[in-house]
Design an enzyme around this catalytic site. Structure first.
Site, PDB file in Angstrom:
ATOM      1  N   GLU A 160     -21.644 -17.874  54.047  1.00 34.80           N
ATOM      2  CA  GLU A 160     -22.539 -17.118  54.937  1.00 34.80           C
ATOM      3  C   GLU A 160     -22.166 -17.291  56.403  1.00 34.80           C
ATOM      4  O   GLU A 160     -22.968 -16.998  57.283  1.00 34.80           O
ATOM      5  CB  GLU A 160     -23.996 -17.559  54.715  1.00 34.80           C
ATOM      6  CG  GLU A 160     -24.309 -18.983  55.111  1.00 34.80           C
ATOM      7  CD  GLU A 160     -24.011 -20.022  54.032  1.00 34.80           C
ATOM      8  OE1 GLU A 160     -24.577 -21.120  54.119  1.00 34.80           O
ATOM      9  OE2 GLU A 160     -23.221 -19.726  53.116  1.00 34.80           O
ATOM     10  N   HIS A 162     -27.888 -13.814  43.347  1.00 39.39           N
ATOM     11  CA  HIS A 162     -26.686 -13.599  44.150  1.00 39.39           C
ATOM     12  C   HIS A 162     -26.490 -12.132  44.537  1.00 39.39           C
ATOM     13  O   HIS A 162     -25.892 -11.843  45.579  1.00 39.39           O
ATOM     14  CB  HIS A 162     -25.452 -14.115  43.410  1.00 39.39           C
ATOM     15  CG  HIS A 162     -25.381 -15.604  43.364  1.00 39.39           C
ATOM     16  ND1 HIS A 162     -24.857 -16.364  44.386  1.00 39.39           N
ATOM     17  CD2 HIS A 162     -25.796 -16.501  42.409  1.00 39.39           C
ATOM     18  CE1 HIS A 162     -24.934 -17.650  44.088  1.00 39.39           C
ATOM     19  NE2 HIS A 162     -25.495 -17.761  42.880  1.00 39.39           N
TER      20      HIS A 162
END
Length: 311
Positions: free
Chosen positions: A227, A197
Site C-alpha cells: 500500500e 482483498h
C-alpha cells in the site's frame, strides 16, 4: 535433360515475365512486403501494390514522388528518413524503421531495407518495405509490462527507482527543483481483513486514479510495494508539493468506499515529503528522508502530510 515446367526456369517471353511479376506481387502480399524503385537520372519512382496499401493511398490517384513520400512520413521521423535517403544514394544501403501517417490519420511503422551497392543497373535504387506495426505494438506492450505495476497501472518499484536515479543525476548537474512524496494507506491490512482483498484492490486502484488526475504528466508515480506509493515531482517548491499532497489526502479521506454487501467505509493516507538538496549523497538519501517524514506522520496519528524532517 528437359525441364518439366517453365515455372522453375527464368521467364523468356513477355507473357511469362508478366505472369512472373504477378506471382511476385502475390508472394509479397502473402509475406507483407512491398518495394519501390527509383531512377537516379530521372527521379521517376515505382511503388509496388503493397507500398500503396502501407501508405493508405489510391494507386489510381497517387503518383509516387519523393516529396509526396516525405509528406506521408511522421513529422518526428522526416529528418531521419531524409538522411537515410541521402545515404542510400551514396552507399546503396540502408536499414531504417520509421512511422508514416496515412491520409486518414492512422500511424503505421515501416521497416525499410535496401542493399543496392552492386546493382546490375547503377542508375536504379531498389528498396524493400515491411509493415511492422503489430510488432511495434507488441514490443511496446512487453516494455510496459516490464515497468508497470499490474494492479494499479503505475510504474513498478524498479522503474520508479531508475527514474529517481536519473532525476538525481540531472539535479546534480542543474540543481532544478524536484521532490519525492511517499504515500501510505493507513491501516490497509484492516481493509483486507475486514472486507477482503478484492475490496482492498479497489481502494488501491482508486488511490492511483486520484494520483493520475491530480499530478502532472511529467510527474512519476510508482508503487513501491503493498500500500506504499511514491511520486517524483519536478520543478516544484516545498510549499506547492505539500499543498498537492494535502489536497489528495483530504479527497481520499472524504471518499466513501462501498462493498458488494452495501457496507460503506472510509480510508486515510499519510504522506512524507523530501526535497532534493545539495547535501544528498545519493537518491537513496532523498528516499530515506521522505520515509522518515512518513514515519513521523504515522507516529503522530496518521492521516496527515509531513514535510522536511531533520534527521
Amino acid at each position: 535433360m528437359q525441364t518439366s515446367s517453365r515455372i522453375f526456369g527464368m521467364p523468356s517471353t513477355s507473357q511469362e515475365w508478366q505472369s512472373f511479376a504477378i506471382m511476385l506481387q502475390k508472394l509479397h502480399k502473402i509475406r507483407g512486403f512491398g518495394y519501390w524503385q527509383m531512377s537516379l537520372s530521372t527521379g521517376q519512382m515505382y511503388w509496388s501494390e503493397m507500398v500503396y496499401e502501407f501508405f493508405g493511398v489510391d494507386p489510381d490517384r497517387f503518383i509516387p514522388d519523393r516529396k509526396d513520400f516525405i509528406r506521408l512520413v511522421h513529422p518526428s521521423d522526416r529528418k531521419k528518413v531524409a538522411k537515410a535517403q541521402q545515404t542510400l544514394k551514396k552507399t546503396g544501403a540502408i536499414d531504417i524503421k520509421y512511422r508514416i501517417v496515412q491520409p486518414g490519420g492512422n500511424v503505421r511503422w515501416i521497416h525499410e531495407v535496401a542493399d543496392n551497392s552492386a546493382p546490375d543497373d547503377p542508375d536504379i535504387l531498389l528498396s524493400t518495405l515491411q509493415d511492422i506495426t503489430d510488432h511495434k505494438v507488441l514490443e511496446k506492450n512487453l516494455r510496459n509490462q516490464a515497468i508497470t505495476d499490474d494492479l494499479t497501472g503505475t510504474f513498478n518499484r524498479g522503474h520508479f527507482m531508475k527514474r529517481l536515479r536519473q532525476a538525481f543525476s540531472h539535479f546534480c548537474r542543474s540543481e532544478h527543483n524536484a521532490a519525492v512524496l511517499l504515500f501510505d494507506v493507513d491501516h490497509f491490512k484492516n481493509v483486507n481483513d475486514t472486507y477482503g482483498h478484492a475490496v482492498g484492490d479497489k481502494v488501491l486502484k482508486q488511490v492511483c486514479r486520484l494520483f493520475k488526475e491530480r499530478f502532472r504528466e511529467t510527474d512519476v508515480i510508482g508503487r513501491l510495494g503493498g500500500e506504499e506509493f511514491a511520486v517524483l515531482l519536478f520543478e516544484i517548491t516545498p510549499d506547492a508539493a505539500l499543498a498537492i499532497a494535502d489536497d489528495i489526502r483530504q479527497k481520499l479521506a472524504n471518499t466513501a468506499f462501498t462493498t458488494h454487501t452495501g457496507a460503506t467505509f472510509y480510508i486515510s493516507v499519510t504522506c512524507g515529503l523530501a526535497h532534493f538538496t545539495a547535501d544528498d549523497a545519493t537518491e537513496e538519501s532523498i528516499l530515506h528522508r521522505a520515509d522518515t517524514s512518513l514515519y513521523t506522520g504515522k507516529h503522530h496519528g496518521r492521516n496527515q502530510v509531513v514535510g522536511e524532517v531533520q534527521c
